[in-house]
Design a protein around this motif. Structure first.
Motif, PDB file in Angstrom:
ATOM      1  N   HIS A 396      26.974 -11.858 -37.722  1.00 41.27           N
ATOM      2  CA  HIS A 396      25.512 -11.639 -38.261  1.00 41.27           C
ATOM      3  C   HIS A 396      25.419 -10.334 -39.280  1.00 41.27           C
ATOM      4  O   HIS A 396      25.053 -10.299 -40.156  1.00 41.27           O
ATOM      5  CB  HIS A 396      24.387 -11.353 -37.127  1.00 41.27           C
ATOM      6  CG  HIS A 396      23.953 -12.997 -36.608  1.00 41.27           C
ATOM      7  ND1 HIS A 396      23.532 -13.761 -37.119  1.00 41.27           N
ATOM      8  CD2 HIS A 396      24.168 -13.204 -35.211  1.00 41.27           C
ATOM      9  CE1 HIS A 396      23.403 -14.800 -36.330  1.00 41.27           C
ATOM     10  NE2 HIS A 396      23.723 -14.490 -35.319  1.00 41.27           N
ATOM     11  N   ARG A 397      26.104  -9.084 -38.751  1.00 41.35           N
ATOM     12  CA  ARG A 397      26.031  -8.074 -39.751  1.00 41.35           C
ATOM     13  C   ARG A 397      26.569  -8.420 -40.818  1.00 41.35           C
ATOM     14  O   ARG A 397      26.205  -7.851 -41.889  1.00 41.35           O
ATOM     15  CB  ARG A 397      26.728  -6.932 -38.879  1.00 41.35           C
ATOM     16  CG  ARG A 397      26.287  -5.496 -39.481  1.00 41.35           C
ATOM     17  CD  ARG A 397      27.669  -5.182 -40.022  1.00 41.35           C
ATOM     18  NE  ARG A 397      27.671  -3.686 -40.401  1.00 41.35           N
ATOM     19  CZ  ARG A 397      27.534  -3.292 -41.743  1.00 41.35           C
ATOM     20  NH1 ARG A 397      27.481  -4.274 -42.644  1.00 41.35           N
ATOM     21  NH2 ARG A 397      27.572  -2.174 -42.242  1.00 41.35           N
ATOM     22  N   ALA A 398      27.763  -8.963 -40.770  1.00 42.69           N
ATOM     23  CA  ALA A 398      28.552  -9.364 -41.960  1.00 42.69           C
ATOM     24  C   ALA A 398      27.974 -10.158 -43.000  1.00 42.69           C
ATOM     25  O   ALA A 398      28.144  -9.955 -44.097  1.00 42.69           O
ATOM     26  CB  ALA A 398      30.233  -9.858 -41.705  1.00 42.69           C
ATOM     27  N   ALA A 399      27.339 -11.212 -42.274  1.00 44.20           N
ATOM     28  CA  ALA A 399      26.615 -12.121 -43.037  1.00 44.20           C
ATOM     29  C   ALA A 399      25.506 -11.552 -43.833  1.00 44.20           C
ATOM     30  O   ALA A 399      25.110 -11.744 -44.862  1.00 44.20           O
ATOM     31  CB  ALA A 399      26.099 -13.280 -42.127  1.00 44.20           C
ATOM     32  N   ALA A 400      24.604 -10.677 -43.117  1.00 45.95           N
ATOM     33  CA  ALA A 400      23.591 -10.051 -43.751  1.00 45.95           C
ATOM     34  C   ALA A 400      23.884  -9.201 -44.848  1.00 45.95           C
ATOM     35  O   ALA A 400      23.139  -9.181 -45.961  1.00 45.95           O
ATOM     36  CB  ALA A 400      22.975  -8.915 -42.729  1.00 45.95           C
ATOM     37  N   LEU A 419      19.883 -10.252 -35.341  1.00 43.06           N
ATOM     38  CA  LEU A 419      20.708 -10.640 -34.327  1.00 43.06           C
ATOM     39  C   LEU A 419      21.972  -9.860 -34.321  1.00 43.06           C
ATOM     40  O   LEU A 419      22.939  -9.990 -33.740  1.00 43.06           O
ATOM     41  CB  LEU A 419      21.096 -11.991 -34.556  1.00 43.06           C
ATOM     42  CG  LEU A 419      19.999 -12.948 -34.353  1.00 43.06           C
ATOM     43  CD1 LEU A 419      20.351 -14.443 -34.830  1.00 43.06           C
ATOM     44  CD2 LEU A 419      19.616 -13.222 -33.036  1.00 43.06           C
ATOM     45  N   SER A 420      22.318  -8.837 -35.015  1.00 38.43           N
ATOM     46  CA  SER A 420      23.065  -7.768 -35.187  1.00 38.43           C
ATOM     47  C   SER A 420      22.900  -6.449 -34.394  1.00 38.43           C
ATOM     48  O   SER A 420      21.643  -6.157 -34.053  1.00 38.43           O
ATOM     49  CB  SER A 420      23.557  -7.575 -36.830  1.00 38.43           C
ATOM     50  OG  SER A 420      22.458  -6.671 -37.246  1.00 38.43           O
ATOM     51  N   ASP A 421      23.860  -5.813 -34.249  1.00 33.58           N
ATOM     52  CA  ASP A 421      24.050  -4.378 -33.794  1.00 33.58           C
ATOM     53  C   ASP A 421      23.212  -3.431 -34.950  1.00 33.58           C
ATOM     54  O   ASP A 421      23.231  -3.816 -36.189  1.00 33.58           O
ATOM     55  CB  ASP A 421      25.308  -3.884 -33.311  1.00 33.58           C
ATOM     56  CG  ASP A 421      25.681  -4.638 -32.058  1.00 33.58           C
ATOM     57  OD1 ASP A 421      24.655  -4.758 -31.258  1.00 33.58           O
ATOM     58  OD2 ASP A 421      27.023  -4.641 -31.761  1.00 33.58           O
ATOM     59  N   PRO A 422      22.733  -2.231 -34.655  1.00 34.39           N
ATOM     60  CA  PRO A 422      22.480  -1.338 -35.696  1.00 34.39           C
ATOM     61  C   PRO A 422      23.510  -1.142 -36.919  1.00 34.39           C
ATOM     62  O   PRO A 422      24.775  -0.986 -36.485  1.00 34.39           O
ATOM     63  CB  PRO A 422      21.922  -0.053 -34.988  1.00 34.39           C
ATOM     64  CG  PRO A 422      21.821  -0.475 -33.742  1.00 34.39           C
ATOM     65  CD  PRO A 422      22.570  -1.747 -33.121  1.00 34.39           C
ATOM     66  N   VAL A 423      22.997  -1.258 -38.028  1.00 33.38           N
ATOM     67  CA  VAL A 423      23.994  -1.078 -39.201  1.00 33.38           C
ATOM     68  C   VAL A 423      24.506   0.253 -39.453  1.00 33.38           C
ATOM     69  O   VAL A 423      25.365   0.710 -39.692  1.00 33.38           O
ATOM     70  CB  VAL A 423      23.588  -2.056 -40.262  1.00 33.38           C
ATOM     71  CG1 VAL A 423      24.515  -1.700 -41.564  1.00 33.38           C
ATOM     72  CG2 VAL A 423      23.374  -3.392 -40.219  1.00 33.38           C
ATOM     73  N   GLY A 424      23.360   1.396 -39.471  1.00 34.22           N
ATOM     74  CA  GLY A 424      23.684   2.669 -39.710  1.00 34.22           C
ATOM     75  C   GLY A 424      23.778   2.899 -41.265  1.00 34.22           C
ATOM     76  O   GLY A 424      24.375   3.941 -41.527  1.00 34.22           O
TER      77      GLY A 424
END
Length: 966
Positions: A396-400, A419-424
């Protein structure tokens, strides 16, 4: 050897529950068996995707061949099977008595020749079927031996049929060459098994569940994804899950009810013993790691879209999702392959081909946005089974991030961030915060709250955290999580953001506190912040105005605040901005210290002055309220529209509710009762101004029972002590008077007056309680008290001096006075109201009714009938059912027939129907009209239907001509 002339193909007997797509393959094998029994061998190759039933067809052929006397040798290849060279051939020949395995250390060609001689030696005695399943998984020496044997069988007159199955499916990793790529096509009879059609799948489901409803069967077929393997596994699980479904109805023959069939589950966790998710897992393993990764990434991406294939109850067709679901800008992601390919690290061209192939098989279906999605949520969930949460969050992070770079809609990117962990990274909270107002615009407040909560999980500078806390706290306070909202607003106020952000946080917190009856605490918050932002006069003016407006919720606090504000305006006028001065004008209007003309002159002058952006909403809302009281309804409407357009839906602001209250008051003044919100009391909440206005509308439109339920819906002993309670007391008095409870109505009117007077609200422009109480006094026989109240009301009405307030006071005083003076007062009221603005039309009807009654009492029956008929016609046009009923009753009492009211043409439309019809004739859709007038869409549809009937038309296109023709 059997005679070839006498040998005919005997059909391979498939099980009754096997799909029709297998019949052609079975016929091909039956023909090959017949040829082998006749002494001519050959090769039959069954190809197909995983789960299409290759093994089932081959097994049926082997059983049939054995039944016909053929010797059947079987081998089933499996991945990673490494029992030595020629392992698959050894499986075939293990049942041969004389078979001895050759030395595995020997030459491959010599071993192959020996194994082939053993085979041929036995073929001389009995026709043979060599059934090799999943030949693509055979060890290398066996694979080469089988290819060479196929050549021999095709050239030599041997009674041997070699039947092999091979997986043929488009995968992300290019497959190795097929079994027959070195063989002449003349040597091979090939058949590719097709996926199940929807009809075939439905027949298989119906065979297990003959009483199931069609939509449930269709849902099962979609979850089966064209694969007999998956469908059979699903039916096995459902048989265990619904044991009560399969038996009783089938035995009884009762097909009249489908109640036992709940909607198909959407998660694998609901299935037992889990055959279906296990089959899906096996299907993924068969496809290889690259394909399995793409399949799982696709499922995760779909999860980020909120499913997007949401099923109807019972498993019907999916609904189209809300706007903002497209993943890729047009032209950049053919078939939706670019994003899953990038996230999975695969070749986009191969992924595109795989998506096309899976759509053809039935595993995927095109979604409303054109992108392929899993055919059923249960299939998607099964694909995700076993994928670790850490991996899913990483996808989900990569997709975002990938979608952000591709220019995807903000809402779509934000849903993946949820749905992802914090990106930072700074872009993540920016996307989430931007998505919140977009969700609010579409009416998805809950999703906006979720976006902002997720934004707080990112590392944030203090000023950004303060803004997000203010926005989130505002939404939570406006919703059901008010305690959490108050905590967030308090935290926001403690942070050291910009002065403007601190003011926004203070106003939001003050609004929340005042809304919960803590007006003094709200004022203290605003004053504290005002003392901390010296050097910002515009922001100070905002806090000053907000303080005055919020103080309206408490009588004592209001007096203190307005006394201080008035002193400041008198001694230091430069410290009081336009919005605060407008509030002083409003105060003067309610205190009967100014006329409507003078008040409007002042507010128009104030509107022309430059105002700070944060104080402008206060100025617009206050000016709108004064304009509505002054019966300048069109101007009030424009001011409300401007004020609401400048409101941020993600920030609590006291003027938002004030503007909506004014809009409701405008609708009531016009008699457009249907345009009022359909609001009902909450058990634990006190009554609002909208409740009061709605109650008056119910009374006027003759909905007595609904009015009674609304009036009795509150325990006023528990209600907050604010101005809205006073309005509701007046409205309840009107309801009680209309219901015949004159004494109860008088109590409400007098209590309303006592409370309003204590707030310095004495003008009848807000609540004309004196005239209403005077009518009750008269009905109860207290004429002297009634006269005193009516005369005082007229005196105060002449201060404000609008036709509506003065005309009402004249009418009531005339009724109480009676005789010739009373008739003159009634005639004066009618004359004053006849050319008055639209806001006075209801009062005109009441004045005509009073005049007609007095004329009847004076013996002037002809003039009385004319007045009463005019009153009835105007009441009909306004939709004022109560007044029309009273006018008709007065006509009957005077010996006349009821008024002949207009029932067709635009003249028959109520004010609400006419306004909605004109908007529709201008080309507005029902949804646009509902949004413009703040109505439910069903309300618009109801009024348009009524307008069509009265106008004698059937289509929207006829509205313009029908309205113009009259």
């Amino acid at each position: 050897m059997p005679d070839p002339q006498r040998e005919q193909p005997r059909p391979v007997r498939l099980r009754p529950d096997r799909p029709g797509e297998h019949r052609e393959a079975a016929a091909l094998l039956a023909a090959g068996i017949a040829r082998a029994r006749s002494g001519t061998g050959g090769l039959v190759l069954l190809r197909g995707a995983t789960g299409t039933g290759r093994t089932s067809v081959l097994e049926a052929a082997a059983e049939d061949a054995a039944a016909q006397g053929m010797r059947v040798l079987r081998a089933r290849c499996a991945p990673g099977y490494a029992a030595g060279p020629f392992a698959a051939v050894h499986q075939l020949l293990d049942c041969v008595v004389e078979f001895e395995k050759p030395d595995p250390a020997g030459d491959e060609q010599e071993q192959a020749a020996l194994l082939r001689r053993i085979l041929y030696a036995h073929a001389d005695d009995t026709p043979m079927l060599l059934a090799v399943d999943d030949v693509h998984l055979a060890d290398g020496p066996s694979y080469r031996w089988l290819v060479e044997t196929a050549r021999h069988v095709g050239r030599l007159p041997l009674p041997v049929l070699l039947a092999v199955t091979e997986r043929s499916q488009y995968d992300v990793e290019p497959p190795a060459p097929g079994f027959t790529h070195t063989l002449s096509p003349a040597l091979v009879d090939t058949h590719t098994l097709a996926p199940l059609t929807a009809d075939s799948a439905a027949r298989l489901v119906r065979a297990e569940h003959p009483d199931a409803p069609a939509d449930w069967i269709a849902a099962c077929a979609r979850a089966g994804a064209g694969s007999p393997l998956l469908l059979r596994a699903l039916l096995d699980d459902l048989g265990a899950l619904l044991p009560h479904v399969a038996g009783p109805h089938r035995l009884s023959g009762d097909t009249s009810t489908h109640a036992p069939y709940p909607p198909l589950p959407e998660t694998s966790a609901a299935l037992y013993p889990g055959s279906y998710p296990a089959a899906v897992h096996w299907w993924l393993d068969s496809a290889g790691p690259a394909t399995a990764e793409v399949a799982r990434v696709l499922a995760v991406l779909e999860e980020g879209r909120g499913g997007a294939t949401t099923e109807q109850p019972g498993g019907g067709e999916p609904e189209e999702p809300g706007r903002g679901t497209a993943e890729e800008p047009a032209g950049r992601a053919p078939g939706g392959a670019a994003l899953p390919a990038e996230v999975a690290g695969a070749d986009p061209a191969r992924v595109a081909g795989w998506l096309t192939a899976m759509t053809g098989l039935g595993v995927l279906r095109p979604g409303p946005d054109g992108h392929p999605r899993y055919a059923h949520p249960l299939l998607r969930d099964a694909v995700l089974t076993g994928v670790p949460d850490t991996r899913r969050r990483a996808v989900h992070r990569a997709a975002a991030e990938a979608m952000l770079h591709r220019g995807a809609p903000t809402g779509v990117v934000a849903r993946h961030l949820l749905l992802s962990d914090p990106v930072g990274a700074p872009w993540a909270p920016a996307v989430l915060r931007e998505a919140a107002p977009l969700a609010l615009r579409d009416g998805r407040t809950g999703q906006a709250v979720v976006f902002l909560r997720r934004a707080l999980e990112e590392p944030l500078p203090e000023d950004q955290r303060q803004r997000i806390l203010t926005e989130l706290g505002s939404l939570e306070c406006a919703g059901r999580d008010s305690s959490a909202g108050m905590t967030r607003l308090t935290e926001a106020l403690r942070l050291h953001g910009t002065p403007q952000d601190r003011v926004r946080a203070a106003v939001a917190l003050g609004t929340a506190l005042a809304g919960r009856g803590r007006t003094r605490a709200a004022v203290e918050v605003l004053r504290t912040v005002d003392g901390q932002i010296s050097g910002h006069p515009g922001l100070g003016a905002t806090l000053q105005t907000a303080t005055a407006l919020l103080s309206d919720q408490d009588q004592t606090v209001r007096q203190d605040v307005y006394r201080c504000l008035s002193d400041t305006a008198e001694h230091s006028p430069e410290l009081v901005g336009p919005a605060a001065r407008a509030l002083l004008v409003r105060y003067a209007a309610t205190a009967a210290l100014t006329s409507a003309d003078d008040a409007m002159r002042q507010v128009r002058a104030l509107l022309a002055e430059p105002a700070h952006p944060l104080t402008e909403p206060f100025l617009l809302g206050t000016a709108a309220a004064v304009a509505q009281w002054a019966d300048e309804l069109d101007e009030a409407d424009r001011l409300v529209d401007r004020g609401l357009a400048g409101q941020r839906p993600d920030l609590l602001h006291p003027m938002h509710a004030a503007l909506l209250n004014t809009r409701a008051d405008i609708a009531a003044a016009r008699g457009e009762y249907a345009l009022l919100p359909d609001e009902r009391p909450a058990p634990a909440a006190g009554p609002s101004n909208v409740h009061a206005t709605t109650l008056l509308a119910l009374v006027e439109t003759g909905r007595a029972e609904e009015a009674r339920r609304l009036a009795d819906g509150f325990d006023l002993r528990e209600a907050p002590d604010n101005w809205e309670l006073n309005r509701f007391l007046y409205a309840r008095g009107v309801q009680r008077a209309a219901a015949g409870d004159t004494a109860g109505a008088l109590v409400d009117f007098l209590e309303c007056g006592r409370r309003q007077s204590a707030r310095d609200v004495v003008s009848p422009v807000v609540t004309p309680w004196r005239s209403a109480a005077a009518e009750c006094r008269l009905a109860l026989g207290s004429t002297r008290e009634a006269l005193a109240l009516a005369e005082e009301e007229l005196r105060l009405a002449r201060v404000w001096n609008t036709p509506r307030t003065v005309g009402r006071s004249l009418r009531v005083l005339g009724t109480i006075t009676g005789g010739r003076r009373g008739l003159r007062l009634a005639e004066e009221a009618v004359g004053l109201l006849t050319d008055a603005p639209a806001a006075a039309q209801r009062e005109l009807v009441a004045a005509l009714l009073a005049q007609g009654r007095q004329l009847t009492a004076a013996g002037e029956r002809a003039r009385a009938r004319e007045c009463l008929r005019t009153a009835a016609r105007k009441a009909e046009r306004l939709g004022a059912v109560r007044l029309r009923t009273l006018a008709e009753a007065a006509l009957r009492e005077g010996g006349a027939r009821r008024a002949a009211t207009v029932r067709t043409g635009s003249g028959s439309l109520t004010g609400s129907e006419l306004r909605i019809a004109r908007l529709a004739a201008d080309g507005r859709t029902n949804a646009e009209i509902a949004g413009l007038l703040h109505l439910a869409r069903r309300t618009v549809e109801t009024h348009l239907t009524s307008a069509y009937k009265k106008l004698g038309i059937r289509r929207r296109a006829e509205l313009g001509q029908a309205l113009a023709g009259d």
